[in-house]
Design a protein around this motif. Structure first.
Motif, PDB file in Angstrom:
ATOM      1  N   LYS A  20      92.564 107.215 -32.752  1.00 56.69           N
ATOM      2  CA  LYS A  20      92.677 106.891 -31.325  1.00 56.69           C
ATOM      3  C   LYS A  20      91.627 107.735 -30.621  1.00 56.69           C
ATOM      4  O   LYS A  20      91.731 108.975 -30.589  1.00 56.69           O
ATOM      5  CB  LYS A  20      94.094 107.212 -30.819  1.00 56.69           C
ATOM      6  CG  LYS A  20      94.258 106.921 -29.345  1.00 56.69           C
ATOM      7  CD  LYS A  20      95.702 107.106 -28.887  1.00 56.69           C
ATOM      8  CE  LYS A  20      95.807 106.798 -27.403  1.00 56.69           C
ATOM      9  NZ  LYS A  20      97.184 106.853 -26.919  1.00 56.69           N
ATOM     10  N   LEU A  21      90.603 107.084 -30.076  1.00 52.07           N
ATOM     11  CA  LEU A  21      89.460 107.803 -29.513  1.00 52.07           C
ATOM     12  C   LEU A  21      89.415 107.615 -27.993  1.00 52.07           C
ATOM     13  O   LEU A  21      89.070 106.530 -27.501  1.00 52.07           O
ATOM     14  CB  LEU A  21      88.158 107.296 -30.155  1.00 52.07           C
ATOM     15  CG  LEU A  21      88.088 107.419 -31.684  1.00 52.07           C
ATOM     16  CD1 LEU A  21      86.846 106.728 -32.241  1.00 52.07           C
ATOM     17  CD2 LEU A  21      88.106 108.891 -32.105  1.00 52.07           C
ATOM     18  N   HIS A  22      89.787 108.647 -27.280  1.00 52.10           N
ATOM     19  CA  HIS A  22      89.766 108.611 -25.811  1.00 52.10           C
ATOM     20  C   HIS A  22      88.311 108.662 -25.333  1.00 52.10           C
ATOM     21  O   HIS A  22      87.525 109.477 -25.821  1.00 52.10           O
ATOM     22  CB  HIS A  22      90.556 109.807 -25.274  1.00 52.10           C
ATOM     23  CG  HIS A  22      90.374 110.062 -23.821  1.00 52.10           C
ATOM     24  ND1 HIS A  22      90.875 109.218 -22.856  1.00 52.10           N
ATOM     25  CD2 HIS A  22      89.736 111.054 -23.158  1.00 52.10           C
ATOM     26  CE1 HIS A  22      90.557 109.700 -21.667  1.00 52.10           C
ATOM     27  NE2 HIS A  22      89.864 110.805 -21.823  1.00 52.10           N
ATOM     28  N   ARG A  81      78.952 103.142 -46.609  1.00 52.27           N
ATOM     29  CA  ARG A  81      79.158 101.987 -45.721  1.00 52.27           C
ATOM     30  C   ARG A  81      80.651 101.817 -45.457  1.00 52.27           C
ATOM     31  O   ARG A  81      81.486 102.298 -46.219  1.00 52.27           O
ATOM     32  CB  ARG A  81      78.551 100.742 -46.368  1.00 52.27           C
ATOM     33  CG  ARG A  81      77.063 100.899 -46.660  1.00 52.27           C
ATOM     34  CD  ARG A  81      76.208 100.825 -45.393  1.00 52.27           C
ATOM     35  NE  ARG A  81      76.140  99.455 -44.951  1.00 52.27           N
ATOM     36  CZ  ARG A  81      76.590  99.038 -43.766  1.00 52.27           C
ATOM     37  NH1 ARG A  81      77.129  99.880 -42.911  1.00 52.27           N
ATOM     38  NH2 ARG A  81      76.495  97.766 -43.440  1.00 52.27           N
ATOM     39  N   MET A  82      80.971 101.105 -44.415  1.00 49.27           N
ATOM     40  CA  MET A  82      82.400 100.940 -44.102  1.00 49.27           C
ATOM     41  C   MET A  82      82.675  99.607 -43.415  1.00 49.27           C
ATOM     42  O   MET A  82      81.821  99.073 -42.722  1.00 49.27           O
ATOM     43  CB  MET A  82      82.889 102.079 -43.213  1.00 49.27           C
ATOM     44  CG  MET A  82      82.156 102.226 -41.910  1.00 49.27           C
ATOM     45  SD  MET A  82      82.821 103.604 -40.955  1.00 49.27           S
ATOM     46  CE  MET A  82      81.860 104.958 -41.581  1.00 49.27           C
ATOM     47  N   ILE A  83      83.867  99.093 -43.672  1.00 44.25           N
ATOM     48  CA  ILE A  83      84.346  97.957 -42.886  1.00 44.25           C
ATOM     49  C   ILE A  83      85.060  98.577 -41.690  1.00 44.25           C
ATOM     50  O   ILE A  83      85.833  99.530 -41.847  1.00 44.25           O
ATOM     51  CB  ILE A  83      85.280  97.055 -43.715  1.00 44.25           C
ATOM     52  CG1 ILE A  83      84.446  96.351 -44.797  1.00 44.25           C
ATOM     53  CG2 ILE A  83      85.991  96.045 -42.820  1.00 44.25           C
ATOM     54  CD1 ILE A  83      85.247  95.475 -45.730  1.00 44.25           C
ATOM     55  N   PHE A 109      81.891 113.070 -24.834  1.00 42.85           N
ATOM     56  CA  PHE A 109      82.309 111.815 -24.203  1.00 42.85           C
ATOM     57  C   PHE A 109      83.522 111.188 -24.890  1.00 42.85           C
ATOM     58  O   PHE A 109      84.173 110.320 -24.326  1.00 42.85           O
ATOM     59  CB  PHE A 109      81.167 110.789 -24.234  1.00 42.85           C
ATOM     60  CG  PHE A 109      79.940 111.214 -23.482  1.00 42.85           C
ATOM     61  CD1 PHE A 109      80.010 111.528 -22.128  1.00 42.85           C
ATOM     62  CD2 PHE A 109      78.711 111.297 -24.117  1.00 42.85           C
ATOM     63  CE1 PHE A 109      78.879 111.919 -21.422  1.00 42.85           C
ATOM     64  CE2 PHE A 109      77.571 111.684 -23.428  1.00 42.85           C
ATOM     65  CZ  PHE A 109      77.658 112.002 -22.074  1.00 42.85           C
ATOM     66  N   VAL A 110      83.770 111.561 -26.146  1.00 43.30           N
ATOM     67  CA  VAL A 110      84.852 110.935 -26.915  1.00 43.30           C
ATOM     68  C   VAL A 110      85.739 112.043 -27.493  1.00 43.30           C
ATOM     69  O   VAL A 110      85.240 112.977 -28.118  1.00 43.30           O
ATOM     70  CB  VAL A 110      84.266 110.071 -28.066  1.00 43.30           C
ATOM     71  CG1 VAL A 110      85.367 109.586 -29.005  1.00 43.30           C
ATOM     72  CG2 VAL A 110      83.489 108.887 -27.506  1.00 43.30           C
ATOM     73  N   VAL A 111      87.039 111.923 -27.248  1.00 38.72           N
ATOM     74  CA  VAL A 111      87.975 112.934 -27.750  1.00 38.72           C
ATOM     75  C   VAL A 111      89.004 112.254 -28.650  1.00 38.72           C
ATOM     76  O   VAL A 111      89.631 111.271 -28.243  1.00 38.72           O
ATOM     77  CB  VAL A 111      88.714 113.629 -26.568  1.00 38.72           C
ATOM     78  CG1 VAL A 111      89.674 114.683 -27.087  1.00 38.72           C
ATOM     79  CG2 VAL A 111      87.719 114.237 -25.598  1.00 38.72           C
TER      80      VAL A 111
HETATM   81  C1  HEM Z   1      84.620 105.755 -28.989  1.00 41.04           C
HETATM   82  C2  HEM Z   1      83.862 105.901 -30.061  1.00 41.04           C
HETATM   83  C3  HEM Z   1      82.858 104.876 -30.515  1.00 41.04           C
HETATM   84  C4  HEM Z   1      82.176 103.939 -29.789  1.00 41.04           C
HETATM   85  C5  HEM Z   1      82.221 103.699 -28.284  1.00 41.04           C
HETATM   86  C6  HEM Z   1      81.362 103.184 -30.725  1.00 41.04           C
HETATM   87  C7  HEM Z   1      80.531 102.142 -30.369  1.00 41.04           C
HETATM   88  C8  HEM Z   1      79.751 101.413 -31.256  1.00 41.04           C
HETATM   89  C9  HEM Z   1      78.908 100.308 -30.899  1.00 41.04           C
HETATM   90  C10 HEM Z   1      78.753  99.756 -29.482  1.00 41.04           C
HETATM   91  C11 HEM Z   1      78.274  99.899 -32.016  1.00 41.04           C
HETATM   92  C12 HEM Z   1      77.228  98.773 -32.120  1.00 41.04           C
HETATM   93  C13 HEM Z   1      77.815  97.434 -32.359  1.00 41.04           C
HETATM   94  C14 HEM Z   1      78.214  97.125 -33.776  1.00 41.04           C
HETATM   95  O1  HEM Z   1      77.407  97.241 -34.692  1.00 41.04           O
HETATM   96  O2  HEM Z   1      79.382  96.781 -33.974  1.00 41.04           O
HETATM   97  C15 HEM Z   1      78.746 100.726 -33.107  1.00 41.04           C
HETATM   98  C16 HEM Z   1      78.355 100.598 -34.422  1.00 41.04           C
HETATM   99  C17 HEM Z   1      78.863 101.359 -35.457  1.00 41.04           C
HETATM  100  N1  HEM Z   1      79.729 102.425 -35.359  1.00 41.04           N
HETATM  101 FE1  HEM Z   1      80.567 103.106 -33.670  1.00 41.04          FE
HETATM  102  N2  HEM Z   1      81.560 103.680 -31.977  1.00 41.04           N
HETATM  103  C18 HEM Z   1      82.468 104.716 -31.903  1.00 41.04           C
HETATM  104  C19 HEM Z   1      82.935 105.489 -32.941  1.00 41.04           C
HETATM  105  C20 HEM Z   1      82.545 105.378 -34.249  1.00 41.04           C
HETATM  106  C21 HEM Z   1      83.022 106.213 -35.335  1.00 41.04           C
HETATM  107  C22 HEM Z   1      84.041 107.359 -35.194  1.00 41.04           C
HETATM  108  C23 HEM Z   1      82.405 105.777 -36.462  1.00 41.04           C
HETATM  109  C24 HEM Z   1      82.524 106.287 -37.882  1.00 41.04           C
HETATM  110  C25 HEM Z   1      82.834 107.512 -38.224  1.00 41.04           C
HETATM  111  C26 HEM Z   1      81.542 104.666 -36.093  1.00 41.04           C
HETATM  112  C27 HEM Z   1      80.786 103.936 -36.973  1.00 41.04           C
HETATM  113  C28 HEM Z   1      79.986 102.886 -36.626  1.00 41.04           C
HETATM  114  C29 HEM Z   1      79.245 102.089 -37.597  1.00 41.04           C
HETATM  115  C30 HEM Z   1      79.254 102.247 -39.114  1.00 41.04           C
HETATM  116  C31 HEM Z   1      78.535 101.141 -36.857  1.00 41.04           C
HETATM  117  C32 HEM Z   1      77.606 100.056 -37.402  1.00 41.04           C
HETATM  118  C33 HEM Z   1      76.180 100.589 -37.493  1.00 41.04           C
HETATM  119  C34 HEM Z   1      75.227  99.557 -38.075  1.00 41.04           C
HETATM  120  O3  HEM Z   1      75.548  99.015 -39.133  1.00 41.04           O
HETATM  121  O4  HEM Z   1      74.179  99.332 -37.488  1.00 41.04           O
HETATM  122  N3  HEM Z   1      81.646 104.463 -34.747  1.00 41.04           N
HETATM  123  N4  HEM Z   1      79.636 101.658 -32.616  1.00 41.04           N
END
Ligand code: HEM
Length: 318
Positions: free
Chosen positions: A108-110, A204-206, A293-295
């Motif tokens: 849960k990321l505030h 990589r991750m789903i 920005f994220v907690v």
């Molecule tokens: C509130 C926290 C977060 C926000 C606002 C956020 C937002 C985003 C956005 C807008 C994208 C680009 C769109 C997409 O590819 O789906 C993205 C991609 C991604 N995010 Fe996050 N994310 C957050 C937290 C995290 C966390 C904690 C992880 C992993 C530890 C993570 C892993 C990823 C990955 C693996 C991608 C795809 C990157 C790629 O393949 O190009 N995100 N995230």
């Protein structure tokens, strides 16, 4: 219990409650916590970026990956009981639990939306520059169009096109990150073919995200006190070298791409001492120190049994 509901959940909320009561009565299981979450009509998360774009290709799934240049990953990276990228098979015992299941991690990321908006405003020269800084921080424009394919300006039609918006690599066109900074969120989360310490395919991750809490109205720069954020879900057979590795080594450190201890500008656990650098000629641009920005407000590690395993577990109860 994580339930996805529509933005105005009044009637759906009642339906979910009824379903939950019926489930409790049938299973003898009592839900002790519940988080409503939903998808915004814009398919974006609270900071305003389109989410749910990039997904790995999985061998044998029959589902094409979102990046047509990615060689499909071995099924064992995501599903228990199959060969993974290292040739191993992750198979917990007894055997019935060890095949066709997986692991899930929830967070849960505030999100501090007003603070994020103020940071963008304070670090830019005007509205157009603000959008550029927002794109440099994420690696994508808010529409979802990647900088790698739209370096000069946002292209909303590209951002909306699932066949085009994720087919790109970094190393040959942009090794130094002049277009997509090495430290931005998506290049950290999945460096693709970029030269980094380690093997990208092992991490990589789903991933699925759903927002919770009311959106902060557009243009508002003061916090209204509401709790809002992202319910983040990871699925994979190796949570340690997938989710946890990415979180600790790629999000909260910069050594892997030569940036010392610089953290992810969006999700990093900042303490105000670290800033975001945008590679630029003739001089790089260093933004002001980043606040957090994220907690993280909570989380859980879960075993996802296969249907066969669920039936087996159900029979144990009889
Ligand atoms: C509130 C926290 C977060 C926000 C606002 C956020 C937002 C985003 C956005 C807008 C994208 C680009 C769109 C997409 O590819 O789906 C993205 C991609 C991604 N995010 Fe996050 N994310 C957050 C937290 C995290 C966390 C904690 C992880 C992993 C530890 C993570 C892993 C990823 C990955 C693996 C991608 C795809 C990157 C790629 O393949 O190009 N995100 N995230």
């Amino acid at each position: 219990m994580l339930t996805a509901v529509a933005p105005d959940p009044a009637h759906l909320g009642a339906a979910v409650d009824r379903a939950r009561t019926a489930y409790d009565q049938l299973s003898g299981v009592t839900a002790i916590w519940r988080q409503d979450c939903y998808a915004l009509p814009t398919e974006s998360e609270h900071f305003g970026y389109r989410d749910g774009v990039s997904h790995p290709a999985v061998e044998g799934s029959g589902i094409p990956g979102s990046n047509q240049l990615e060689v499909p990953l071995k099924a064992g990276e995501f599903v228990l009981g199959y060969r993974d990228e290292l040739g191993g098979i992750q198979s917990p015992q007894p055997t019935v639990l060890g095949r066709n299941g997986s692991y899930a991690v929830f967070r849960k990321l505030h999100q501090k939306v007003a603070e994020f908006r103020r940071y963008l405003k304070d670090n830019s020269t005007g509205p157009e520059d603000e959008e550029l800084i927002a794109a440099k921080i994420m690696g994508r424009w808010r529409s979802g169009a990647p900088l790698a394919l739209a370096p000069q300006g946002d292209e909303p039609a590209l951002g909306a096109d699932p066949h085009r918006r994720n087919t790109f690599l970094y190393e040959s066109d942009d090794p130094a990150g002049f277009t997509t900074p090495g430290g931005c969120h998506i290049r950290r989360a999945n460096p693709r073919d970029a030269a980094v310490a380690g093997v990208v395919r092992l991490h990589r991750m789903i991933r699925r995200g759903a927002v919770y809490g009311p959106p902060l109205p557009e243009g508002v720069l003061e916090d209204d006190g509401a709790d809002r954020g992202l319910m983040f879900a990871f699925i994979g057979a190796r949570p340690g070298r997938q989710f946890e590795f990415v979180q600790s080594q790629w999000m909260n450190d910069g050594v892997f791409f030569g940036a010392n201890n610089a953290k992810d500008p969006v999700t990093g656990s900042h303490d105000g001492s670290d800033s975001f650098t945008i590679p630029r000629r003739p001089l790089r641009l260093r933004l002001a120190p980043l606040p957090r920005f994220v907690v993280t407000r909570g989380g859980e590690y879960c075993f996802l049994p296969s249907l066969t395993a669920l039936r087996w577990l159900g029979a144990l109860h009889d």
